[in-house]
Design an enzyme around this catalytic site. Structure first.
Site, mmCIF file in Angstrom:
data_model
loop_
_atom_site.group_PDB
_atom_site.id
_atom_site.type_symbol
_atom_site.label_atom_id
_atom_site.label_comp_id
_atom_site.label_asym_id
_atom_site.label_seq_id
_atom_site.Cartn_x
_atom_site.Cartn_y
_atom_site.Cartn_z
ATOM 1 N N ARG A 169 7.710 -6.741 -14.387
ATOM 2 C CA ARG A 169 8.322 -7.106 -13.109
ATOM 3 C C ARG A 169 9.103 -8.405 -13.208
ATOM 4 N NH1 ARG A 169 4.365 -4.256 -9.446
ATOM 5 N NH2 ARG A 169 5.038 -4.622 -7.332
ATOM 6 N N ARG B 72 2.714 3.188 5.897
ATOM 7 C CA ARG B 72 1.612 3.200 4.938
ATOM 8 C C ARG B 72 0.526 2.214 5.387
ATOM 9 N NH1 ARG B 72 2.785 1.770 -1.253
ATOM 10 N NH2 ARG B 72 2.598 -0.376 -0.551
HETATM 11 P P1 AMP Z 1 2.254 -2.566 -6.449
HETATM 12 O O1 AMP Z 1 1.150 -1.639 -6.109
HETATM 13 O O2 AMP Z 1 2.938 -2.222 -7.732
HETATM 14 O O3 AMP Z 1 3.207 -2.766 -5.309
HETATM 15 O O4 AMP Z 1 1.572 -3.996 -6.716
HETATM 16 C C1 AMP Z 1 0.847 -4.663 -5.715
HETATM 17 C C2 AMP Z 1 0.721 -6.126 -6.040
HETATM 18 O O5 AMP Z 1 0.038 -6.304 -7.285
HETATM 19 C C3 AMP Z 1 2.040 -6.879 -6.214
HETATM 20 O O6 AMP Z 1 2.610 -7.283 -4.988
HETATM 21 C C4 AMP Z 1 1.583 -8.054 -7.063
HETATM 22 O O7 AMP Z 1 0.885 -9.019 -6.284
HETATM 23 C C5 AMP Z 1 0.587 -7.420 -7.995
HETATM 24 N N1 AMP Z 1 1.246 -6.918 -9.217
HETATM 25 C C6 AMP Z 1 1.359 -5.616 -9.622
HETATM 26 N N2 AMP Z 1 2.012 -5.536 -10.784
HETATM 27 C C7 AMP Z 1 2.343 -6.814 -11.133
HETATM 28 C C8 AMP Z 1 3.040 -7.395 -12.223
HETATM 29 N N3 AMP Z 1 3.566 -6.643 -13.201
HETATM 30 N N4 AMP Z 1 3.167 -8.741 -12.248
HETATM 31 C C9 AMP Z 1 2.640 -9.512 -11.289
HETATM 32 N N5 AMP Z 1 2.005 -9.035 -10.221
HETATM 33 C C10 AMP Z 1 1.840 -7.699 -10.142
#
Ligand code: AMP
Length: 195
Positions: free
Chosen positions: A89, A128
């Site tokens: 990310r 959601r």
């Molecule tokens: P997601 O379900 O992919 O939207 O991820 C939810 C949350 O998890 C994000 O808003 C971040 O706080 C954290 N997160 C997930 N993947 C990453 C990543 N690659 N780097 C940093 N934080 C992450």
């Protein structure tokens, strides 16, 4: 061997598509967001550290994220391919992933970019929030997550485009239609599920 990354703004449907594509290719879908959420729920030390960042819509620091992915990709089920959802990310995470994969001579085959209109995304995420009650699905946090995505993650598209591996997909429409678009685009690149 299929090594994919799914990228796109929060709410574009990455999680749903990741599950379906992983089934189609018989590879694990590896979602850092899911791994963090499971740790938060189980109140592990990692979960306790990650929770505050997640609740605010910030990225969890690389010091917590990179090792987790390195370990996950080293597991047996990921050796024959994987679909990453939500990692990398940031630019630094791209370098880290290059390092993880490079050590095995295992570059990504394709980066699937799910595109969607920002207003539609906010609407979806608010829905959601009602259905799943995620702590990071309040309107303020949703908008912040979109900004963080634009600042830190959208620039990754250029990096992967320069490598010629980005496949752009319109993320709007029925779930099955979007899956179909992705499968067609990957098949056109010689990456069909049958291979
Ligand atoms: P997601 O379900 O992919 O939207 O991820 C939810 C949350 O998890 C994000 O808003 C971040 O706080 C954290 N997160 C997930 N993947 C990453 C990543 N690659 N780097 C940093 N934080 C992450």
């Amino acid at each position: 061997m299929s090594r994919f990354l799914l990228i796109g703004p929060p709410g574009a449907g990455k999680g749903t598509q990741a599950t379906l594509l992983a089934q189609a290719y018989s590879i694990p879908a590896i979602s850092t967001g899911d791994i963090f959420r499971a740790n938060v729920k189980a109140e592990t030390p990692l979960g306790v550290e990650a929770k505050g960042f997640m609740d605010r819509g910030e990225y969890v620091p690389d010091s917590l994220t990179n090792d987790l992915v390195r370990d996950r990709l080293a597991q047996q089920d990921a050796l024959a391919g994987f679909l990453l959802d939500g990692y990398p990310r940031t630019r630094d995470q791209v370098l880290e992933l290059d390092d993880i994969l490079g050590s095995d001579n295992n570059e990504l085959d394709s980066v699937i970019l799910l595109k969607a209109d920002p207003d539609e995304l906010v609407r979806r995420l608010l829905n959601r929030a009602k259905e799943q009650g995620r702590a990071d699905d309040t309107e303020e946090v949703i908008r912040h997550r979109q900004t963080v995505y634009l600042d830190q993650t959208a620039p990754l598209i250029e990096i992967y485009s320069a490598r010629g591996i980005v496949v752009e997909i319109d993320g709007l429409g029925q779930v099955g239609e979007v899956t179909e678009r992705i499968l067609n685009a990957l098949t056109a690149r010689g990456l069909s599920p049958a291979i």
